[in-house]
Motif scaffolding. Sequence first.
Motif, PDB file in Angstrom:
ATOM      1  N   CYS A 258       0.993  -0.781   0.381  1.00  0.00           N
ATOM      2  CA  CYS A 258      -0.239  -0.001  -0.282  1.00  0.00           C
ATOM      3  C   CYS A 258       1.139   1.295  -0.179  1.00  0.00           C
ATOM      4  CB  CYS A 258      -0.363   0.452   0.999  1.00  0.00           C
ATOM      5  SG  CYS A 258      -2.492  -1.261   0.821  1.00  0.00           S
ATOM      6  N   GLN A 259       2.036   1.199   0.830  1.00  0.00           N
ATOM      7  CA  GLN A 259       2.982   2.576   0.971  1.00  0.00           C
ATOM      8  C   GLN A 259       3.629   2.777  -0.267  1.00  0.00           C
ATOM      9  OE1 GLN A 259       5.993   1.902   3.903  1.00  0.00           O
ATOM     10  NE2 GLN A 259       6.880   4.271   3.404  1.00  0.00           N
ATOM     11  N   GLU A 260       4.257   1.843  -1.222  1.00  0.00           N
ATOM     12  CA  GLU A 260       5.046   1.512  -2.296  1.00  0.00           C
ATOM     13  C   GLU A 260       3.356   2.249  -3.453  1.00  0.00           C
ATOM     14  OE1 GLU A 260       5.734  -2.117  -3.142  1.00  0.00           O
ATOM     15  OE2 GLU A 260       7.234  -1.802  -1.374  1.00  0.00           O
ATOM     16  N   GLU A 261       1.792   2.013  -3.115  1.00  0.00           N
ATOM     17  CA  GLU A 261       1.586   2.034  -4.446  1.00  0.00           C
ATOM     18  C   GLU A 261       0.789   3.771  -3.880  1.00  0.00           C
ATOM     19  OE1 GLU A 261       0.844   1.044  -7.129  1.00  0.00           O
ATOM     20  OE2 GLU A 261       2.125  -0.499  -6.927  1.00  0.00           O
ATOM     21  N   ASP A 262       1.603   4.181  -2.880  1.00  0.00           N
ATOM     22  CA  ASP A 262       0.462   5.724  -2.567  1.00  0.00           C
ATOM     23  C   ASP A 262      -0.962   5.419  -1.837  1.00  0.00           C
ATOM     24  OD1 ASP A 262       3.491   6.841  -2.892  1.00  0.00           O
ATOM     25  OD2 ASP A 262       2.800   7.254  -4.803  1.00  0.00           O
ATOM     26  N   VAL A 263      -1.121   4.928  -1.494  1.00  0.00           N
ATOM     27  CA  VAL A 263      -2.361   3.972  -0.781  1.00  0.00           C
ATOM     28  C   VAL A 263      -2.216   5.322   0.677  1.00  0.00           C
ATOM     29  CG1 VAL A 263      -4.302   3.043   0.437  1.00  0.00           C
ATOM     30  CG2 VAL A 263      -2.903   2.104  -1.684  1.00  0.00           C
ATOM     31  N   THR A 264      -3.056   5.305   1.276  1.00  0.00           N
ATOM     32  CA  THR A 264      -3.193   6.869   2.463  1.00  0.00           C
ATOM     33  C   THR A 264      -3.896   5.695   3.614  1.00  0.00           C
ATOM     34  OG1 THR A 264      -3.779   8.527   1.234  1.00  0.00           O
ATOM     35  CG2 THR A 264      -4.432   8.692   3.913  1.00  0.00           C
ATOM     36  N   PRO A 265      -3.039   6.132   4.197  1.00  0.00           N
ATOM     37  CA  PRO A 265      -3.377   4.831   4.956  1.00  0.00           C
ATOM     38  C   PRO A 265      -4.039   5.711   6.613  1.00  0.00           C
ATOM     39  CG  PRO A 265      -0.953   5.542   6.074  1.00  0.00           C
ATOM     40  CD  PRO A 265      -1.703   6.357   4.506  1.00  0.00           C
ATOM     41  N   ILE A 266      -4.956   5.160   7.130  1.00  0.00           N
ATOM     42  CA  ILE A 266      -6.437   5.881   7.715  1.00  0.00           C
ATOM     43  C   ILE A 266      -6.816   5.664   9.333  1.00  0.00           C
ATOM     44  CG2 ILE A 266      -6.979   7.029   6.297  1.00  0.00           C
ATOM     45  CD1 ILE A 266      -9.738   5.506   6.444  1.00  0.00           C
ATOM     46  N   ARG A 267      -6.996   6.450  10.108  1.00  0.00           N
ATOM     47  CA  ARG A 267      -6.907   6.117  11.817  1.00  0.00           C
ATOM     48  C   ARG A 267      -9.050   6.258  11.873  1.00  0.00           C
ATOM     49  NH1 ARG A 267      -4.414   9.532  14.077  1.00  0.00           N
ATOM     50  NH2 ARG A 267      -6.185  10.684  14.580  1.00  0.00           N
ATOM     51  N   LEU A 268      -8.878   5.353  12.219  1.00  0.00           N
ATOM     52  CA  LEU A 268     -10.369   5.121  12.438  1.00  0.00           C
ATOM     53  C   LEU A 268     -10.713   5.482  13.838  1.00  0.00           C
ATOM     54  CD1 LEU A 268     -11.798   2.344  10.228  1.00  0.00           C
ATOM     55  CD2 LEU A 268     -11.540   4.615  10.032  1.00  0.00           C
ATOM     56  N   GLY A 269     -10.012   6.352  14.593  1.00  0.00           N
ATOM     57  CA  GLY A 269      -9.870   6.574  16.140  1.00  0.00           C
ATOM     58  C   GLY A 269      -9.247   5.408  16.837  1.00  0.00           C
ATOM     59  N   PRO A 270      -9.301   5.996  18.463  1.00  0.00           N
ATOM     60  CA  PRO A 270      -8.268   5.100  19.244  1.00  0.00           C
ATOM     61  C   PRO A 270      -8.648   3.789  19.288  1.00  0.00           C
ATOM     62  CG  PRO A 270      -9.573   6.342  19.761  1.00  0.00           C
ATOM     63  CD  PRO A 270     -10.055   6.593  18.959  1.00  0.00           C
ATOM     64  N   ARG A 271      -9.595   3.287  18.788  1.00  0.00           N
ATOM     65  CA  ARG A 271      -9.974   1.685  19.364  1.00  0.00           C
ATOM     66  C   ARG A 271      -9.671   0.845  17.851  1.00  0.00           C
ATOM     67  NH1 ARG A 271     -12.934   5.693  21.705  1.00  0.00           N
ATOM     68  NH2 ARG A 271     -13.971   5.762  19.317  1.00  0.00           N
ATOM     69  N   ILE A 272      -9.672  -0.372  18.605  1.00  0.00           N
ATOM     70  CA  ILE A 272      -9.094  -1.208  17.098  1.00  0.00           C
ATOM     71  C   ILE A 272     -10.322  -1.864  16.719  1.00  0.00           C
ATOM     72  CG2 ILE A 272      -8.586  -3.788  17.211  1.00  0.00           C
ATOM     73  CD1 ILE A 272      -6.489  -0.718  17.095  1.00  0.00           C
ATOM     74  N   LEU A 273     -11.209  -1.620  15.454  1.00  0.00           N
ATOM     75  CA  LEU A 273     -12.809  -1.863  15.079  1.00  0.00           C
ATOM     76  C   LEU A 273     -12.212  -3.228  14.800  1.00  0.00           C
ATOM     77  CD1 LEU A 273     -13.624   0.918  13.751  1.00  0.00           C
ATOM     78  CD2 LEU A 273     -13.642   0.737  16.381  1.00  0.00           C
ATOM     79  N   ARG A 274     -13.305  -3.669  15.085  1.00  0.00           N
ATOM     80  CA  ARG A 274     -13.190  -5.178  14.238  1.00  0.00           C
ATOM     81  C   ARG A 274     -13.744  -5.133  12.160  1.00  0.00           C
ATOM     82  NH1 ARG A 274     -15.543  -9.501  17.096  1.00  0.00           N
ATOM     83  NH2 ARG A 274     -15.969  -9.484  19.517  1.00  0.00           N
ATOM     84  N   SER A 275     -13.598  -6.582  11.838  1.00  0.00           N
ATOM     85  CA  SER A 275     -13.224  -5.697  10.821  1.00  0.00           C
ATOM     86  C   SER A 275     -14.439  -5.733   9.521  1.00  0.00           C
ATOM     87  CB  SER A 275     -13.024  -7.372   9.616  1.00  0.00           C
ATOM     88  OG  SER A 275     -13.677  -7.896   9.997  1.00  0.00           O
ATOM     89  N   GLU A 276     -15.309  -5.870  10.680  1.00  0.00           N
ATOM     90  CA  GLU A 276     -17.034  -5.384  10.095  1.00  0.00           C
ATOM     91  C   GLU A 276     -17.524  -4.482  11.126  1.00  0.00           C
ATOM     92  OE1 GLU A 276     -17.984  -8.688  13.864  1.00  0.00           O
ATOM     93  OE2 GLU A 276     -16.045  -8.190  12.111  1.00  0.00           O
ATOM     94  N   THR A 277     -17.037  -3.971  11.285  1.00  0.00           N
ATOM     95  CA  THR A 277     -17.077  -2.667  11.899  1.00  0.00           C
ATOM     96  C   THR A 277     -16.626  -1.482  11.083  1.00  0.00           C
ATOM     97  OG1 THR A 277     -17.406  -3.912  14.192  1.00  0.00           O
ATOM     98  CG2 THR A 277     -17.823  -1.734  13.543  1.00  0.00           C
ATOM     99  N   ALA A 278     -15.310  -1.716  10.880  1.00  0.00           N
ATOM    100  CA  ALA A 278     -14.660  -0.661   9.930  1.00  0.00           C
ATOM    101  C   ALA A 278     -15.421  -0.060   8.995  1.00  0.00           C
ATOM    102  CB  ALA A 278     -13.569  -1.211  10.011  1.00  0.00           C
ATOM    103  N   PRO A 279     -16.241  -1.298   7.642  1.00  0.00           N
ATOM    104  CA  PRO A 279     -16.731  -0.247   6.487  1.00  0.00           C
ATOM    105  C   PRO A 279     -17.518   0.016   6.589  1.00  0.00           C
ATOM    106  CG  PRO A 279     -15.931  -3.592   6.533  1.00  0.00           C
ATOM    107  CD  PRO A 279     -15.835  -2.664   8.140  1.00  0.00           C
TER     108      PRO A 279
END
Length: 255
Positions: free
Chosen positions: A219-240
């Motif tokens: 992702c870094q090589e392809e210039d994808v922007t990493p984003i933070r969705l708040g300070p908590r770790i979300l379940r995979s189905e919650t994030a979208p």
Amino acid sequence: MQRYFIPENQWQLPNDRLIIKNDDYHHIVNVMRMQIDDEFICCDPSEQSYLVKIVEIVDSDKTIHGEIVKPLDEQNELPVNVTIAYGLPKGDKLDLVVQKGTELGMRELIPLKMDRSVVKWDEKKADKKIQRLQKIAKEAGEQSHRQTVPSIGSLQNLRSLLQDRTFDQIMVASEYEAKSLENKDNSFAHTIEHFNEGDDVLVIVGPEGGISEAELQLCQEEDVTPIRLGPRILRSETAPLYILSALSFYLEEWR
């Protein structure tokens, strides 16, 4: 009012008529118990919606003949086109994300083969799985009064997705960013400030085990922007669903 998405080949627009059949016929006749002169909403593939009246029900070939009463002026879609690329999860989590993502405005979902995906799709059964997800999207789109049905893409890997697709904005939800509050540039709020109406947006979300270091490096090589969705770790189905909810609030209600 009940809503249906009608394929292009069933519209007879020069005559203001359309033919309804298959599952939609069953739902109108056997579930909703509609009769001649009853009205409902139909959407065509160009996202135009119409108020339609039943003029004939042909039980012999299980079709309904409808007549357009008037076109409707609706705007129920997000101002940006959001594609969710989701690492294959376990159980029925993909069903949930398709259903709720459709309600929240998602335009497309692409299932991803990722390093930490436990689930492996049998290629012979992949088409049936996608057809099933497409049906879930259609039903959710009708319930939520969408003007279009989100598409379910074919199973891909991350590299082919990033190299073959063109988007205005590409983001990856990263748990490493969630653990670091120092870099404000990688907050989701900062990123969406730069969105423009009509942008094609890709959001990459990992499976239960998260995104591997190798995938984050890609992702870094392809210039994808990493984003933070708040300070908590979300379940995979919650994030979208978090992402789509935040986009809806910011772009449709706040900005």
